[in-house]
Design a protein around this motif. Structure first.
Motif, PDB file in Angstrom:
ATOM      1  N   LEU A   1       0.817  -1.220   0.000  1.00  0.00           N
ATOM      2  CA  LEU A   1       0.000   0.000   0.000  1.00  0.00           C
ATOM      3  C   LEU A   1       0.849   1.267   0.000  1.00  0.00           C
ATOM      4  N   ARG A   2       2.155   1.130   0.253  1.00  0.00           N
ATOM      5  CA  ARG A   2       3.028   2.311   0.263  1.00  0.00           C
ATOM      6  C   ARG A   2       2.950   3.082  -1.052  1.00  0.00           C
ATOM      7  N   SER A   3       2.834   2.359  -2.161  1.00  0.00           N
ATOM      8  CA  SER A   3       2.801   3.030  -3.466  1.00  0.00           C
ATOM      9  C   SER A   3       1.546   3.881  -3.637  1.00  0.00           C
ATOM     10  N   GLN A   4       0.498   3.556  -2.870  1.00  0.00           N
ATOM     11  CA  GLN A   4      -0.760   4.298  -2.968  1.00  0.00           C
ATOM     12  C   GLN A   4      -0.889   5.357  -1.876  1.00  0.00           C
ATOM     13  N   THR A   5       0.004   5.313  -0.898  1.00  0.00           N
ATOM     14  CA  THR A   5      -0.135   6.212   0.249  1.00  0.00           C
ATOM     15  C   THR A   5       1.061   7.161   0.364  1.00  0.00           C
ATOM     16  N   ILE A   6       2.081   6.771   1.099  1.00  0.00           N
ATOM     17  CA  ILE A   6       3.183   7.699   1.374  1.00  0.00           C
ATOM     18  C   ILE A   6       3.934   8.101   0.115  1.00  0.00           C
ATOM     19  N   GLU A   7       4.043   7.192  -0.861  1.00  0.00           N
ATOM     20  CA  GLU A   7       4.741   7.552  -2.095  1.00  0.00           C
ATOM     21  C   GLU A   7       3.973   8.628  -2.856  1.00  0.00           C
ATOM     22  N   ARG A   8       2.660   8.585  -2.777  1.00  0.00           N
ATOM     23  CA  ARG A   8       1.850   9.618  -3.431  1.00  0.00           C
ATOM     24  C   ARG A   8       1.957  10.941  -2.685  1.00  0.00           C
ATOM     25  N   VAL A   9       2.091  10.867  -1.358  1.00  0.00           N
ATOM     26  CA  VAL A   9       2.279  12.093  -0.571  1.00  0.00           C
ATOM     27  C   VAL A   9       3.554  12.801  -1.015  1.00  0.00           C
ATOM     28  N   PHE A  10       4.636  12.031  -1.153  1.00  0.00           N
ATOM     29  CA  PHE A  10       5.901  12.628  -1.587  1.00  0.00           C
ATOM     30  C   PHE A  10       5.809  13.121  -3.033  1.00  0.00           C
ATOM     31  N   ALA A  11       5.097  12.383  -3.873  1.00  0.00           N
ATOM     32  CA  ALA A  11       4.944  12.799  -5.270  1.00  0.00           C
ATOM     33  C   ALA A  11       4.198  14.131  -5.357  1.00  0.00           C
ATOM     34  N   ASP A  12       3.135  14.272  -4.572  1.00  0.00           N
ATOM     35  CA  ASP A  12       2.380  15.530  -4.562  1.00  0.00           C
ATOM     36  C   ASP A  12       3.234  16.682  -4.045  1.00  0.00           C
ATOM     37  N   ALA A  13       4.032  16.412  -3.015  1.00  0.00           N
ATOM     38  CA  ALA A  13       4.886  17.461  -2.454  1.00  0.00           C
ATOM     39  C   ALA A  13       5.894  17.950  -3.493  1.00  0.00           C
ATOM     40  N   LYS A  14       6.421  17.026  -4.283  1.00  0.00           N
ATOM     41  CA  LYS A  14       7.422  17.393  -5.286  1.00  0.00           C
ATOM     42  C   LYS A  14       6.801  18.098  -6.487  1.00  0.00           C
ATOM     43  N   GLU A  15       5.711  17.525  -6.998  1.00  0.00           N
ATOM     44  CA  GLU A  15       5.134  18.025  -8.240  1.00  0.00           C
ATOM     45  C   GLU A  15       4.198  19.218  -8.056  1.00  0.00           C
ATOM     46  N   LYS A  16       3.469  19.257  -6.939  1.00  0.00           N
ATOM     47  CA  LYS A  16       2.447  20.289  -6.762  1.00  0.00           C
ATOM     48  C   LYS A  16       2.855  21.411  -5.813  1.00  0.00           C
ATOM     49  N   HIS A  17       3.869  21.152  -4.997  1.00  0.00           N
ATOM     50  CA  HIS A  17       4.244  22.156  -3.999  1.00  0.00           C
ATOM     51  C   HIS A  17       5.700  22.595  -4.104  1.00  0.00           C
ATOM     52  N   GLY A  18       6.360  22.235  -5.182  1.00  0.00           N
ATOM     53  CA  GLY A  18       7.719  22.712  -5.421  1.00  0.00           C
ATOM     54  C   GLY A  18       8.750  22.244  -4.422  1.00  0.00           C
ATOM     55  N   LEU A  19       8.558  21.042  -3.867  1.00  0.00           N
ATOM     56  CA  LEU A  19       9.479  20.557  -2.845  1.00  0.00           C
ATOM     57  C   LEU A  19      10.427  19.475  -3.367  1.00  0.00           C
ATOM     58  N   ARG A  20      10.639  19.461  -4.671  1.00  0.00           N
ATOM     59  CA  ARG A  20      11.603  18.502  -5.211  1.00  0.00           C
ATOM     60  C   ARG A  20      13.004  18.811  -4.694  1.00  0.00           C
ATOM     61  N   TYR A  21      13.284  20.099  -4.507  1.00  0.00           N
ATOM     62  CA  TYR A  21      14.537  20.526  -3.891  1.00  0.00           C
ATOM     63  C   TYR A  21      14.281  21.870  -3.228  1.00  0.00           C
ATOM     64  N   THR A  22      15.155  22.266  -2.331  1.00  0.00           N
ATOM     65  CA  THR A  22      14.969  23.532  -1.620  1.00  0.00           C
ATOM     66  C   THR A  22      15.512  24.684  -2.460  1.00  0.00           C
ATOM     67  N   HIS A  23      14.765  25.770  -2.478  1.00  0.00           N
ATOM     68  CA  HIS A  23      15.153  26.932  -3.277  1.00  0.00           C
ATOM     69  C   HIS A  23      16.060  27.881  -2.500  1.00  0.00           C
ATOM     70  N   TYR A  24      15.960  27.825  -1.189  1.00  0.00           N
ATOM     71  CA  TYR A  24      16.758  28.719  -0.355  1.00  0.00           C
ATOM     72  C   TYR A  24      17.379  27.924   0.783  1.00  0.00           C
ATOM     73  N   ARG A  25      18.403  28.486   1.346  1.00  0.00           N
ATOM     74  CA  ARG A  25      19.047  27.872   2.494  1.00  0.00           C
ATOM     75  C   ARG A  25      18.993  28.855   3.655  1.00  0.00           C
ATOM     76  N   GLY A  26      18.568  28.385   4.818  1.00  0.00           N
ATOM     77  CA  GLY A  26      18.476  29.290   5.959  1.00  0.00           C
ATOM     78  C   GLY A  26      17.752  28.643   7.110  1.00  0.00           C
ATOM     79  N   GLY A  27      17.199  29.448   7.994  1.00  0.00           N
ATOM     80  CA  GLY A  27      16.521  28.920   9.169  1.00  0.00           C
ATOM     81  C   GLY A  27      15.130  28.417   8.844  1.00  0.00           C
ATOM     82  N   LEU A  28      14.630  27.537   9.684  1.00  0.00           N
ATOM     83  CA  LEU A  28      13.263  27.046   9.562  1.00  0.00           C
ATOM     84  C   LEU A  28      12.425  27.705  10.649  1.00  0.00           C
ATOM     85  N   PHE A  29      11.264  28.208  10.262  1.00  0.00           N
ATOM     86  CA  PHE A  29      10.417  28.905  11.225  1.00  0.00           C
ATOM     87  C   PHE A  29       9.055  28.233  11.274  1.00  0.00           C
TER      88      PHE A  29
END
Length: 205
Positions: A176-204
């Protein structure tokens, strides 16, 4: 090189339950304990914890089992040189729990010698018997003809993991990982621009 690493937990309906953001050079197994402790505090009725191969280590298996949950982990190919005899209950080195020793395919004993600082127990063969063994080249390249096998002090938890892996229904849970957590990561990369970080700095937060 990625600046950050995100460890995420979700349920079977793809809802993210919690996450842990850490430096990109932090191994998943280091960030797991804090994430896991928060999860089991908030969701006490969870029975099965499905993780990928990166989390398959004795410390994590022990943590999950001791909290009353079932660790569902994938198969990992045995490490070692091709063509060499491995720790295998069918045709390799067999562990004898009663006498705390290993038995080689030629029925010779590898005795417990010491426990190293990394938490691995070391078992060594009798080189006076090994030097004339016909299978020596399949066993060790040691110049003194001594075979050394290591076993983690929490190895019994990994053995429980293997038993669970072969339990009916658990293979389906892992798939079920392919239908659950893998899709979560896929959405984060493709829909929210989180394939890589654009800036480096502190987390708030």
């Amino acid at each position: 090189m990625l600046a950050y690493s995100d460890n995420t937990a979700c349920d079977r309906n793809n809802y993210v339950l919690d996450f842990e953001v850490c430096a990109g050079n932090t191994h998943d197994t280091t960030s797991f304990p804090s994430l896991y402790n928060r999860l089991i505090t908030k969701y006490e009725d969870v029975e099965n914890i499905v993780v990928d191969a990166g989390y398959k280590i004795p410390a994590i298996a022990k943590m999950i089992i001791e909290t009353g949950k079932n660790p569902i982990m994938p198969y990992k190919r045995p490490m070692g040189k091709k063509g060499f005899i491995r720790k295998n209950p069918y045709d390799g080195y067999v562990y004898d729990e009663m006498y705390d020793c290993y038995i080689c395919p030629e029925n010779e004993i590898l005795k417990y010698m010491t426990t190293n600082r990394d938490g691995y127990k070391e078992y060594k063969s009798d080189n006076s018997k090994c030097k004339d063994c016909l299978r020596l080249k399949e066993c060790t390249l040691s110049k003194n003809h001594t075979k050394v096998i290591t076993r983690h002090v929490w190895e019994e938890y990994m053995e429980q993991v293997e038993e669970l892996r072969h339990t009916m229904g658990n293979k389906e849970l892992y798939s079920l990982r392919s239908q659950t957590i893998e899709r979560v990561f896929a959405d984060a990369k493709e829909k929210h621009g989180l394939r890589y970080t654009h800036y480096r700095g502190g987390l708030f937060y």
